[in-house]
Design a protein around this motif. Structure first.
Motif, mmCIF file in Angstrom:
data_model
loop_
_atom_site.group_PDB
_atom_site.id
_atom_site.type_symbol
_atom_site.label_atom_id
_atom_site.label_comp_id
_atom_site.label_asym_id
_atom_site.label_seq_id
_atom_site.Cartn_x
_atom_site.Cartn_y
_atom_site.Cartn_z
ATOM 1 N N LEU A 180 -60.451 59.471 -101.673
ATOM 2 C CA LEU A 180 -60.228 58.850 -100.219
ATOM 3 C C LEU A 180 -59.308 59.413 -99.631
ATOM 4 C CD1 LEU A 180 -60.274 54.993 -101.355
ATOM 5 C CD2 LEU A 180 -62.370 56.252 -100.275
ATOM 6 N N GLU A 181 -59.127 59.241 -98.550
ATOM 7 C CA GLU A 181 -57.799 59.713 -97.548
ATOM 8 C C GLU A 181 -56.843 58.687 -97.602
ATOM 9 O OE1 GLU A 181 -57.628 62.840 -96.204
ATOM 10 O OE2 GLU A 181 -59.494 63.340 -96.977
ATOM 11 N N VAL A 182 -56.248 58.840 -98.753
ATOM 12 C CA VAL A 182 -54.936 57.768 -98.880
ATOM 13 C C VAL A 182 -53.786 58.589 -99.556
ATOM 14 C CG1 VAL A 182 -56.406 55.802 -99.115
ATOM 15 C CG2 VAL A 182 -56.035 57.134 -101.170
ATOM 16 N N PRO A 183 -52.608 58.115 -99.386
ATOM 17 C CA PRO A 183 -51.309 58.862 -100.081
ATOM 18 C C PRO A 183 -51.539 58.795 -101.645
ATOM 19 C CG PRO A 183 -50.512 56.768 -99.003
ATOM 20 C CD PRO A 183 -52.275 57.033 -98.646
ATOM 21 N N LYS A 184 -51.745 59.811 -102.393
ATOM 22 C CA LYS A 184 -51.789 59.911 -103.682
ATOM 23 C C LYS A 184 -50.609 60.239 -104.329
ATOM 24 C CE LYS A 184 -56.817 61.529 -102.904
ATOM 25 N NZ LYS A 184 -56.485 61.806 -101.292
ATOM 26 N N ASP A 185 -50.582 59.733 -105.435
ATOM 27 C CA ASP A 185 -49.458 59.948 -106.437
ATOM 28 C C ASP A 185 -48.117 59.692 -105.899
ATOM 29 O OD1 ASP A 185 -50.794 61.058 -108.729
ATOM 30 O OD2 ASP A 185 -50.874 63.016 -107.875
ATOM 31 N N GLU A 186 -48.223 58.684 -105.115
ATOM 32 C CA GLU A 186 -46.833 58.052 -104.514
ATOM 33 C C GLU A 186 -46.795 56.484 -104.869
ATOM 34 O OE1 GLU A 186 -45.470 57.656 -99.584
ATOM 35 O OE2 GLU A 186 -46.897 59.086 -100.275
ATOM 36 N N LEU A 187 -45.718 56.052 -105.090
ATOM 37 C CA LEU A 187 -45.340 54.774 -105.517
ATOM 38 C C LEU A 187 -45.182 54.061 -103.899
ATOM 39 C CD1 LEU A 187 -45.415 52.679 -107.439
ATOM 40 C CD2 LEU A 187 -42.855 52.874 -107.561
ATOM 41 N N LEU A 188 -46.021 52.984 -103.727
ATOM 42 C CA LEU A 188 -46.115 52.349 -102.413
ATOM 43 C C LEU A 188 -45.755 50.957 -102.693
ATOM 44 C CD1 LEU A 188 -49.726 53.210 -101.371
ATOM 45 C CD2 LEU A 188 -47.559 54.474 -100.593
ATOM 46 N N PRO A 189 -44.575 50.549 -101.733
ATOM 47 C CA PRO A 189 -44.371 49.068 -101.559
ATOM 48 C C PRO A 189 -45.581 48.342 -101.495
ATOM 49 C CG PRO A 189 -42.742 50.285 -100.284
ATOM 50 C CD PRO A 189 -43.732 51.247 -100.849
ATOM 51 N N LEU A 190 -45.650 47.058 -101.887
ATOM 52 C CA LEU A 190 -46.646 46.171 -101.777
ATOM 53 C C LEU A 190 -47.187 45.879 -100.175
ATOM 54 C CD1 LEU A 190 -46.357 43.415 -104.443
ATOM 55 C CD2 LEU A 190 -47.574 45.531 -104.793
ATOM 56 N N PRO A 191 -46.221 45.769 -99.118
ATOM 57 C CA PRO A 191 -46.664 45.781 -98.054
ATOM 58 C C PRO A 191 -47.249 46.762 -97.160
ATOM 59 C CG PRO A 191 -44.454 44.663 -98.237
ATOM 60 C CD PRO A 191 -44.910 45.425 -99.360
ATOM 61 N N VAL A 192 -46.927 48.055 -97.638
ATOM 62 C CA VAL A 192 -47.572 49.343 -97.400
ATOM 63 C C VAL A 192 -48.893 49.372 -97.929
ATOM 64 C CG1 VAL A 192 -47.372 51.816 -97.553
ATOM 65 C CG2 VAL A 192 -45.187 50.491 -97.268
ATOM 66 N N PHE A 193 -49.081 49.127 -99.314
ATOM 67 C CA PHE A 193 -50.421 49.191 -99.632
ATOM 68 C C PHE A 193 -51.371 48.203 -99.033
ATOM 69 C CE2 PHE A 193 -53.425 47.204 -102.702
ATOM 70 C CZ PHE A 193 -54.225 48.213 -103.150
ATOM 71 N N GLN A 194 -50.900 46.978 -98.753
ATOM 72 C CA GLN A 194 -51.724 45.923 -97.988
ATOM 73 C C GLN A 194 -51.978 46.551 -96.724
ATOM 74 O OE1 GLN A 194 -50.460 41.795 -96.298
ATOM 75 N NE2 GLN A 194 -51.508 41.302 -98.236
ATOM 76 N N ARG A 195 -50.948 46.992 -95.843
ATOM 77 C CA ARG A 195 -51.392 47.560 -94.613
ATOM 78 C C ARG A 195 -52.577 48.709 -94.703
ATOM 79 N NH1 ARG A 195 -46.686 48.529 -93.073
ATOM 80 N NH2 ARG A 195 -46.417 50.444 -93.585
ATOM 81 N N ILE A 196 -52.308 49.459 -95.711
ATOM 82 C CA ILE A 196 -53.439 50.810 -95.792
ATOM 83 C C ILE A 196 -54.718 50.036 -95.985
ATOM 84 C CG2 ILE A 196 -54.229 52.495 -97.238
ATOM 85 C CD1 ILE A 196 -51.339 52.965 -97.677
ATOM 86 N N VAL A 197 -54.981 48.910 -96.809
ATOM 87 C CA VAL A 197 -56.142 48.436 -97.158
ATOM 88 C C VAL A 197 -56.690 47.714 -96.265
ATOM 89 C CG1 VAL A 197 -57.358 46.624 -98.452
ATOM 90 C CG2 VAL A 197 -55.735 48.186 -99.524
ATOM 91 N N TRP A 198 -55.597 46.902 -95.386
ATOM 92 C CA TRP A 198 -56.143 45.899 -94.250
ATOM 93 C C TRP A 198 -56.401 46.878 -93.011
ATOM 94 C CZ3 TRP A 198 -53.318 40.688 -93.695
ATOM 95 C CH2 TRP A 198 -53.460 40.197 -95.045
ATOM 96 N N THR A 199 -55.856 47.971 -92.822
ATOM 97 C CA THR A 199 -56.467 48.880 -91.883
ATOM 98 C C THR A 199 -57.750 49.522 -92.040
ATOM 99 O OG1 THR A 199 -54.075 49.342 -91.295
ATOM 100 C CG2 THR A 199 -55.672 51.219 -90.503
ATOM 101 N N ALA A 200 -58.050 49.514 -93.281
ATOM 102 C CA ALA A 200 -59.201 50.254 -93.575
ATOM 103 C C ALA A 200 -60.495 49.202 -93.083
ATOM 104 C CB ALA A 200 -59.378 50.590 -94.932
ATOM 105 N N GLY A 201 -60.153 47.967 -93.277
ATOM 106 C CA GLY A 201 -60.914 46.938 -92.924
ATOM 107 C C GLY A 201 -60.930 46.216 -91.521
ATOM 108 N N ARG A 202 -59.887 46.905 -90.814
ATOM 109 C CA ARG A 202 -59.780 46.752 -89.255
ATOM 110 C C ARG A 202 -59.701 45.367 -89.100
ATOM 111 N NH1 ARG A 202 -64.156 50.603 -86.091
ATOM 112 N NH2 ARG A 202 -63.443 52.426 -87.095
ATOM 113 N N PHE A 203 -58.828 44.848 -89.749
ATOM 114 C CA PHE A 203 -58.240 43.353 -89.505
ATOM 115 C C PHE A 203 -57.165 43.361 -88.755
ATOM 116 C CE2 PHE A 203 -59.330 43.269 -94.459
ATOM 117 C CZ PHE A 203 -60.653 43.127 -94.184
#
Length: 203
Positions: A180-203
């Motif tokens: 997937l087109e996501v940041p790989k091998d990078e530790l992400l804070p939980l809010p950043v991870f959620q933003r990536i996921v929710w942006t994919a869903g266009r919430f």
């Protein structure tokens, strides 16, 4: 020299601490953080000199802070309260219109003899109609928002399922090799991870 991955192979060691034993798949962490509970209670008392028995039941769901931060989508908002309020004010509008019809027949043969109530009677449906319009607008917006959430879940879930959570570091990462087109091998804070996921869903 970095680790060379074969096609389809994931590097599951945490990019923060370099360890793998405290790493867990995000969907599993999410499921572990949600628990349902329920119970009942009985009571005995005296009312008016007679024994009275009471019974109550309760149930609910608890969500840990980590599970809440790892939610794959926003929760759908309930519409039952707005529907109930809409029915109540619609009934008031109906009663108000009925009163107006009775009041405007004043003075006609066989009609109501209520004096000077025609204009004032319109206040009931008007005053009840304003909140009814507001409730209808809120209900429509809530239905549309819930529809967007349902429509975006597949895309968001596709990204969400590729996340891995490190219990030691408290962050999420997408392993190298994630398709997937996501940041790989990078530790992400939980809010950043959620933003990536929710942006994919266009919430």
């Amino acid at each position: 020299m970095g680790v060379v991955l074969r096609p389809g192979e994931l590097q599951l060691s945490c990019p923060g601490c370099g360890q793998v034993e405290r790493v867990q798949h995000v969907p599993a962490v999410y499921r572990d953080g949600i628990a349902s509970y329920g119970g009942s209670a009985r009571s005995v008392g005296v009312v008016g000199g007679y024994a009275a028995y009471g019974y109550s039941a309760h149930s609910g769901m608890s969500v840990s802070s980590v599970a809440g931060a790892l939610a794959p989508s926003p929760l759908e908002r309930r519409t039952g309260g707005l529907v109930a309020a809409g029915v109540f004010f619609a009934a008031l509008v109906g009663v108000g219109i009925l009163i107006v019809r009775v009041a405007t027949r004043a003075g006609s043969p066989g009609g109501s003899q209520l004096p000077n109530v025609g204009a004032g009677a319109w206040m009931i449906p008007v005053l009840a109609g304003l909140p009814l319009l507001l409730i209808a607008a809120l209900l429509l917006e809530r239905v549309r928002a819930n529809s967007r959430i349902r429509g975006g879940r597949p895309a968001a879930s596709l990204v969400w399922r590729h996340g891995w959570y490190c219990h030691r570091c408290g962050g999420v990462f997408f392993p190298g090799g994630t398709p997937l087109e996501v940041p790989k091998d990078e530790l992400l804070p939980l809010p950043v991870f959620q933003r990536i996921v929710w942006t994919a869903g266009r919430f």
